[in-house]
Design a protein around this motif. Structure first.
Motif, PDB file in Angstrom:
ATOM      1  N   GLN A 124      38.062  38.049  34.325  1.00 47.56           N
ATOM      2  CA  GLN A 124      38.774  38.454  33.104  1.00 47.56           C
ATOM      3  C   GLN A 124      39.237  37.237  32.311  1.00 47.56           C
ATOM      4  N   SER A 175      36.277  35.539  30.581  1.00 50.82           N
ATOM      5  CA  SER A 175      35.736  36.267  29.426  1.00 50.82           C
ATOM      6  C   SER A 175      36.645  36.104  28.212  1.00 50.82           C
ATOM      7  N   GLU A 184      36.054  32.481  26.932  1.00 47.74           N
ATOM      8  CA  GLU A 184      34.694  32.136  26.520  1.00 47.74           C
ATOM      9  C   GLU A 184      34.117  33.082  25.480  1.00 47.74           C
ATOM     10  N   SER A 185      34.854  34.112  25.082  1.00 45.12           N
ATOM     11  CA  SER A 185      34.334  35.072  24.089  1.00 45.12           C
ATOM     12  C   SER A 185      34.540  34.515  22.687  1.00 45.12           C
ATOM     13  N   ASN A 206      30.687  39.547  20.953  1.00 46.35           N
ATOM     14  CA  ASN A 206      31.147  39.382  22.329  1.00 46.35           C
ATOM     15  C   ASN A 206      31.203  40.748  23.001  1.00 46.35           C
ATOM     16  N   TRP A 240      31.566  43.179  26.661  1.00 41.05           N
ATOM     17  CA  TRP A 240      31.958  43.348  28.065  1.00 41.05           C
ATOM     18  C   TRP A 240      31.240  44.586  28.583  1.00 41.05           C
ATOM     19  N   LYS A 257      37.125  45.320  32.413  1.00 44.53           N
ATOM     20  CA  LYS A 257      36.518  44.780  31.191  1.00 44.53           C
ATOM     21  C   LYS A 257      37.296  45.190  29.945  1.00 44.53           C
ATOM     22  N   SER A 298      38.954  42.630  27.197  1.00 49.03           N
ATOM     23  CA  SER A 298      38.476  42.664  25.812  1.00 49.03           C
ATOM     24  C   SER A 298      39.610  42.959  24.837  1.00 49.03           C
ATOM     25  N   ARG A 304      27.863  36.528  23.241  1.00 50.52           N
ATOM     26  CA  ARG A 304      28.422  36.250  24.558  1.00 50.52           C
ATOM     27  C   ARG A 304      28.586  37.589  25.280  1.00 50.52           C
ATOM     28  N   PHE A 320      29.505  39.554  28.992  1.00 47.57           N
ATOM     29  CA  PHE A 320      30.183  39.373  30.268  1.00 47.57           C
ATOM     30  C   PHE A 320      29.989  40.624  31.126  1.00 47.57           C
TER      31      PHE A 320
END
Length: 419
Positions: free
Chosen positions: A8, A11, A14-15, A20, A22, A30, A34, A169, A171
């Motif tokens: 978590q 993400s 790095e989002s 982006n 999930w 997720k 998010s 991106r 995840f």
């Protein structure tokens, strides 16, 4: 960010792409990751419109706004039913994309950012339109989804081409990435699903629908004699599928005093068997007479609270209201969700069918996925011998907010007893 898992945290940090996503199994953490990221973005995003998109305003409330409130009440300001919310002080448009008019709403926006709940449910053309509306410099899209078919447009057109999409991106999450879940809860969820749903929602795999839909169907387990039905707390509704040349079927759903669901009785008219078609007036008369018949061995005076019709049965709905039937309402016709809900109840052993429901019992074993739809990335059943099953699905899905707390409590007790 205390209480978050490594996945978590990663993400959220790095989002940083233009898009982006999930994706992964249910209850995998997720959504929370998010939403934290989207809330941060709302504070620092470029000037312009923001939007949250989901199946309906109700699902946006349940899946997005309520979890944000749980994170901290100050994050969201919203009046239930309104299509506008304020997140971190920013005005956000709420758009339900089950309505075909949603694409026109999106077409009228110039967006600085958007959040999509369950992206695989969004029509492809609406998603493409959304990408085109994110035209303000620095605009960013965030989305969540459970896996779907291997041929779904989201996977085929985007997720399989990430090497060619450097601004994306993605995840991937499993239940192991959610630190809030106990081992007991994870095991309980694994027991809830089977087949296709297990692979998608537990393993987080993108797999295509094939074969039998209700693969846990077992008459020895699910079918019981009408005379042995327990007492009912309520007869919730009769779900009804309407046909003219095809069969019409009404299936009556009850909530038992044991806190599980029962299909207690069925009315069915099949023109191919009787040799005659019924008019709307004749169907209305027969169904209304049937609704007032005794449906339970020990509670002859208990009657259904609602008559839930196939939403396409507009003429029959008008006829029944003209005939004085005030309990009529349109059914929830989200087919994939309804099938998944029924499948879960069957797997849990929380849905029982009395032997009076002959149409359901006859149709369930042969209910199968449409291979042609699967090739297009769609989960659709073959439209063959499914009339009583559709009636069952309308009754169960449309009344879920009523029976769900009872079933959840029954499931918890069953798990505790098995532990």
């Amino acid at each position: 960010m205390p209480g978050l898992s490594t996945a978590q945290r990663a993400s959220i940090l790095e989002s940083t792409g233009a898009v982006n996503g999930w994706e992964g199994s249910i209850r995998s953490g997720k959504t929370i990751a998010s939403l934290i990221r989207f809330s941060e973005y709302a504070m620092a995003s470029p000037e312009g419109h923001l939007a949250i998109l989901g199946w309906t305003l109700t699902t946006i409330q349940r899946n997005v706004l309520d979890p944000l409130v749980n994170l901290h009440p100050s994050i969201v300001r919203h009046t239930r039913g309104s299509n506008v919310a304020w997140i971190m002080g920013r005005e956000v448009q709420l758009v339900g994309f089950s309505d075909k008019r949603s694409e026109a709403v999106i077409r009228g926006l110039t967006l600085a950012g958007a959040y999509v709940d369950e992206a695989t449910l969004m029509p492809e053309q609406t998603f493409v339109q959304l990408l085109g509306r994110l035209s303000i410099p620095g605009a960013t899209l965030f989305f969540t989804t459970n896996p779907d078919s291997q041929s779904h447009w989201l996977r085929r057109r985007y997720l399989n081409r990430l090497d060619a999409l450097p601004d994306w991106r993605i995840f991937h999450f499993t239940m192991d990435d959610n630190p809030a879940l106990s081992a007991e809860y994870v095991e309980a969820k694994k027991r809830e699903f089977t087949g296709l749903w297990y692979r998608r929602f537990i393993l987080g795999e993108w797999v295509s629908a094939e074969g039998a839909i209700y693969d846990s169907w077992d008459p020895a387990q699910h079918v019981i004699p009408w005379e042995t039905l327990p007492r009912m707390r309520r007869l919730l509704a009769a779900g009804m599928d309407y046909g003219t040349t095809n069969p019409s079927s009404a299936v009556l759903l009850g909530l038992g005093e044991d806190d599980t669901l029962y299909l207690v009785d069925e009315w069915r008219h099949d023109p191919s068997v009787t040799g005659r078609r019924l008019t709307d007036a004749q169907i209305s008369a027969q169904v209304r007479d049937w609704l007032h018949e005794p449906h339970l061995p020990d509670q002859p005076d208990l009657t259904p609270e609602w008559l839930i019709l196939d939403p396409a049965a507009a003429s029959l709905k008008v006829q029944m209201r003209l005939d004085g039937e005030r309990r009529v309402m349109d059914g929830n016709n989200h087919v994939a969700y309804g099938i998944r809900t029924v499948a879960s109840l069957l797997t849990l052993g929380a849905l029982h069918i009395s032997d009076r429901c002959t149409g359901v019992i006859e149709e369930a074993p042969s209910y199968a996925w449409d291979p042609k739809a699967t090739e297009k990335g769609e989960d659709k059943p073959l439209k063959v011998a499914d009339h009583s099953l559709d009636a069952m699905r309308y009754a169960i899905t449309t009344t879920e907010t009523v029976w769900r707390p009872w079933i959840d409590e029954w499931t918890r007790r069953s798990q505790d007893a098995a532990a």
